[in-house]
Design a protein around this motif. Structure first.
Motif, PDB file in Angstrom:
ATOM      1  N   ARG A 178      -4.196  30.836   9.405  1.00 27.28           N
ATOM      2  CA  ARG A 178      -3.774  30.857  10.796  1.00 27.28           C
ATOM      3  C   ARG A 178      -2.277  31.142  10.830  1.00 27.28           C
ATOM      4  O   ARG A 178      -1.610  31.192   9.793  1.00 27.28           O
ATOM      5  CB  ARG A 178      -4.132  29.533  11.464  1.00 27.28           C
ATOM      6  N   LEU A 179      -1.742  31.302  12.030  1.00 23.54           N
ATOM      7  CA  LEU A 179      -0.336  31.686  12.144  1.00 23.54           C
ATOM      8  C   LEU A 179       0.600  30.695  11.471  1.00 23.54           C
ATOM      9  O   LEU A 179       1.570  31.083  10.821  1.00 23.54           O
ATOM     10  CB  LEU A 179       0.043  31.851  13.620  1.00 23.54           C
ATOM     11  N   TYR A 180       0.320  29.400  11.619  1.00 17.88           N
ATOM     12  CA  TYR A 180       1.244  28.427  11.038  1.00 17.88           C
ATOM     13  C   TYR A 180       1.246  28.510   9.522  1.00 17.88           C
ATOM     14  O   TYR A 180       2.274  28.266   8.861  1.00 17.88           O
ATOM     15  CB  TYR A 180       0.910  27.004  11.522  1.00 17.88           C
ATOM     16  N   GLU A 181       0.104  28.884   8.919  1.00 18.46           N
ATOM     17  CA  GLU A 181       0.041  29.024   7.468  1.00 18.46           C
ATOM     18  C   GLU A 181       0.756  30.285   7.005  1.00 18.46           C
ATOM     19  O   GLU A 181       1.405  30.295   5.952  1.00 18.46           O
ATOM     20  CB  GLU A 181      -1.421  29.027   7.012  1.00 18.46           C
ATOM     21  N   VAL A 182       0.652  31.358   7.795  1.00 22.40           N
ATOM     22  CA  VAL A 182       1.393  32.574   7.471  1.00 22.40           C
ATOM     23  C   VAL A 182       2.891  32.293   7.531  1.00 22.40           C
ATOM     24  O   VAL A 182       3.657  32.742   6.675  1.00 22.40           O
ATOM     25  CB  VAL A 182       1.018  33.722   8.437  1.00 22.40           C
ATOM     26  N   ASP A 364      -8.015  27.018  19.459  1.00 27.83           N
ATOM     27  CA  ASP A 364      -7.690  25.590  19.330  1.00 27.83           C
ATOM     28  C   ASP A 364      -6.234  25.325  19.712  1.00 27.83           C
ATOM     29  O   ASP A 364      -5.920  24.325  20.362  1.00 27.83           O
ATOM     30  CB  ASP A 364      -7.951  25.115  17.899  1.00 27.83           C
ATOM     31  N   GLU A 365      -5.352  26.231  19.288  1.00 27.32           N
ATOM     32  CA  GLU A 365      -3.939  26.074  19.605  1.00 27.32           C
ATOM     33  C   GLU A 365      -3.687  26.244  21.098  1.00 27.32           C
ATOM     34  O   GLU A 365      -2.855  25.526  21.685  1.00 27.32           O
ATOM     35  CB  GLU A 365      -3.112  27.087  18.807  1.00 27.32           C
ATOM     36  N   ILE A 366      -4.400  27.172  21.732  1.00 27.50           N
ATOM     37  CA  ILE A 366      -4.251  27.371  23.178  1.00 27.50           C
ATOM     38  C   ILE A 366      -4.711  26.127  23.934  1.00 27.50           C
ATOM     39  O   ILE A 366      -4.039  25.649  24.854  1.00 27.50           O
ATOM     40  CB  ILE A 366      -5.038  28.618  23.627  1.00 27.50           C
ATOM     41  N   ILE A 372      -5.994  20.325  26.892  1.00 26.66           N
ATOM     42  CA  ILE A 372      -7.422  20.158  27.178  1.00 26.66           C
ATOM     43  C   ILE A 372      -8.247  20.058  25.893  1.00 26.66           C
ATOM     44  O   ILE A 372      -9.476  20.161  25.938  1.00 26.66           O
ATOM     45  CB  ILE A 372      -7.961  21.313  28.051  1.00 26.66           C
ATOM     46  N   ASP A 373      -7.566  19.872  24.757  1.00 26.15           N
ATOM     47  CA  ASP A 373      -8.284  19.829  23.499  1.00 26.15           C
ATOM     48  C   ASP A 373      -9.153  18.587  23.361  1.00 26.15           C
ATOM     49  O   ASP A 373     -10.078  18.557  22.549  1.00 26.15           O
ATOM     50  CB  ASP A 373      -7.316  19.924  22.317  1.00 26.15           C
ATOM     51  N   ARG A 374      -8.892  17.556  24.165  1.00 28.24           N
ATOM     52  CA  ARG A 374      -9.708  16.343  24.125  1.00 28.24           C
ATOM     53  C   ARG A 374     -10.776  16.347  25.217  1.00 28.24           C
ATOM     54  O   ARG A 374     -11.543  15.396  25.344  1.00 28.24           O
ATOM     55  CB  ARG A 374      -8.821  15.102  24.316  1.00 28.24           C
ATOM     56  N   PHE A 472       1.555  28.829  16.954  1.00 20.61           N
ATOM     57  CA  PHE A 472       1.946  28.442  15.612  1.00 20.61           C
ATOM     58  C   PHE A 472       1.773  26.953  15.341  1.00 20.61           C
ATOM     59  O   PHE A 472       2.107  26.462  14.271  1.00 20.61           O
ATOM     60  CB  PHE A 472       3.416  28.818  15.350  1.00 20.61           C
ATOM     61  N   ALA A 473       1.262  26.237  16.324  1.00 26.02           N
ATOM     62  CA  ALA A 473       1.128  24.788  16.186  1.00 26.02           C
ATOM     63  C   ALA A 473      -0.005  24.433  15.226  1.00 26.02           C
ATOM     64  O   ALA A 473      -0.944  25.206  15.015  1.00 26.02           O
ATOM     65  CB  ALA A 473       0.879  24.145  17.548  1.00 26.02           C
ATOM     66  N   VAL A 474       0.077  23.233  14.664  1.00 28.63           N
ATOM     67  CA  VAL A 474      -0.994  22.682  13.843  1.00 28.63           C
ATOM     68  C   VAL A 474      -1.842  21.786  14.739  1.00 28.63           C
ATOM     69  O   VAL A 474      -1.310  20.962  15.461  1.00 28.63           O
ATOM     70  CB  VAL A 474      -0.432  21.869  12.669  1.00 28.63           C
ATOM     71  N   THR A 475      -3.148  21.971  14.711  1.00 29.12           N
ATOM     72  CA  THR A 475      -4.048  21.168  15.527  1.00 29.12           C
ATOM     73  C   THR A 475      -4.888  20.269  14.642  1.00 29.12           C
ATOM     74  O   THR A 475      -4.940  20.415  13.421  1.00 29.12           O
ATOM     75  CB  THR A 475      -4.986  22.056  16.367  1.00 29.12           C
TER      76      THR A 475
END
Length: 479
Positions: A178-182, A364-366, A372-374, A472-475
């Motif tokens: 994902r972007l954060y890993e890149v 998931d990041e959006i 609203i992830d919960r 770029f966030a970690v979820t």
């Protein structure tokens, strides 16, 4: 060897295998170049009780001869055994392992396992006998099987209806970064690229670790892409396409027929449309679409209001999309083609589409950015029955709190400006959506952009914003 980036869940699974009180049969699968071998090598520090790598298109006799040499090496024997079949090979492996320390787990690593299963081979049945008749009876074996031919790994191991039915104890499906890993990879290798540039890179190479290793931190992004795709006819990623699909699938022609068709329309096609326009159908098309999905080439997603019978399929592999857009069928001798094209309207339009896909790959990041992830939610696409331009929405998020996020995704180098005409089109689109779906939920216009929406007289239509930094966030789902 380079540092292992990310893969925390996968490392935890492998660590649990070492600590469990039973023998473990671990299947690690995923597309070519995704880092399966690298994960195993780094986790186990290249320390195995036995390891063997299958050879591509090599006959059984040669595979067995190489296996015998591996047995000789790991047993420190002066002579390699003579092996006539895979049953003898696995019997010899069992004897080798029985001579090891009984008080610790023994790690066996088979890489590129599908290549060992040559025509008329007894490989799979011998593997079944080895596991059921010997390894599973013990509590000190960790057997790790890797392979890029994902369809073989699934059909022959995970979905095996014979002796390995329900015998696989752990499975690891390795996905692209994902972007954060890149970004972690870029930081580790001293790339001084902004998140905007990293996103541009992702929209060409995707999150495929091997492709990232080809980048030169001392060159600009534009120069890197020129070097990898356009420097000459033998440029590293110019020739990757044919090898990629030929390695994954034994008969790649029909797979490529579907892939080429899917590249023709950014919003994708239904299964019925694919069948009608390619001539493929029935169980054969079902398997092709399933295999392409399992290899992270195709993204199936629901159409709003008709989710069960009208799944849409679209390409999700950024490298494949870039190849068909700018390489396949393009006769150019310009070694700096990407640099010369980069500011053209053609590339601007292409980046807009690629950013939409980037957003869909980071749902998931959006959702986390929207808070609203919960909340129970469902993502889909929507296309108006009226047809015509502008009557479709690529991302609709319906929430259990009776709100619907209508998402617009825009890629730009500056804060996005909503014009009077664009505001009018957004209002019309939302009105058509509400009328045709007869929804009773509240609709929220959500903008996903690189640097946000510039405040102005027409920006009041926006209810929620997500920016590139949020992607770029970690979820909880990805860490």
């Amino acid at each position: 060897m380079d540092k292992l980036i990310g893969r925390h869940k996968e490392q935890s699974i492998l660590n649990n295998c070492l600590e469990s009180g039973r023998s473990e049969f671990v299947v690690i699968y995923g597309r070519r170049r995704i880092g399966k071998t690298f994960l195993v090598r780094r986790f186990f520090n290249d320390t195995y009780d036995f390891s063997f790598v299958g050879k591509h298109e090599m006959p059984r006799e040669q595979q067995l001869a190489d296996f015998a040499k591996a047995l000789q090496r790991y047993s420190s024997s002066e002579f390699a055994p003579e092996l006539k079949n895979w049953t003898q090979a696995f019997d010899s492996l069992a004897r080798l392992l029985e001579a090891k320390d009984a008080n610790r787990k023994k790690v066996i690593f088979f890489d590129e396992m599908p290549w060992m299963d040559t025509p008329k081979s007894d490989f799979v049945s011998s593997l079944e006998n080895f596991w059921n008749g010997w390894a599973a009876m013990r509590d000190d074996i960790v057997f790790v099987a890797c392979g890029s031919a994902t369809s073989w790994m699934i059909d022959s191991l995970l979905h095996n209806q014979g002796g390995l039915f329900n015998r696989i104890t752990r499975k690891i499906y390795l996905r692209p970064f994902r972007l954060y890993e890149v970004e972690q990879y870029m930081d580790e290798h001293h790339f001084n690229w902004s998140r905007y540039q990293i996103a541009q890179c992702y929209m060409i190479l995707g999150g495929v670790p091997f492709y990232l290793t080809l980048l030169n931190p001392h060159m600009s992004l534009l120069s890197n892409i020129d070097e990898l795709f356009f420097a000459d006819s033998h440029a590293m990623l110019r020739t990757e396409h044919n090898e990629l699909y030929a390695t994954l699938f034994k008969r790649p022609d029909n797979y490529l027929t579907v892939i080429r068709h899917l590249t023709q329309r950014k919003e994708g096609y239904t299964r019925k449309e694919i069948s009608e326009q390619t001539g493929l159908g029935g169980a054969a098309l079902t398997k092709i679409l399933s295999d392409l999905e399992q290899c992270d080439f195709v993204l199936p997603y629901a159409r709003y209001g008709n989710k069960r019978n009208n799944t849409i399929y679209r390409i999700k592999d950024f490298y494949t999309l870039f190849f068909y857009k700018y390489i396949q069928g393009v006769d150019t001798k310009d070694p700096h083609r990407w640099t010369h094209l980069s500011s053209s309207q053609q590339v601007v339009s292409w980046q807009g589409f690629s950013f939409e896909l980037l957003c869909l790959m980071h749902l998931d990041e959006i959702k986390q950015a929207l808070g609203i992830d919960r909340i129970l939610n469902d993502s889909s696409a929507w296309r108006s029955r009226q047809g015509g331009h502008g009557t479709q929405i690529d991302l609709v998020i319906e929430r259990a709190d009776r709100n619907i996020n209508i998402c617009e995704m825009k890629f730009s180098g500056t804060p996005y400006i909503i014009s009077a005409d664009y505001e009018r089109r957004l209002r019309e689109r939302m009105a058509i959506f509400r009328a045709e779906t007869a929804t009773r939920c509240s609709t929220r216009m959500t903008m996903v952009t690189t640097y946000g929406v510039l405040p102005g007289k027409h920006s009041a239509i926006v209810d929620d914003e997500v920016i590139l930094d949020d992607l770029f966030a970690v979820t909880d789902e990805t860490k």
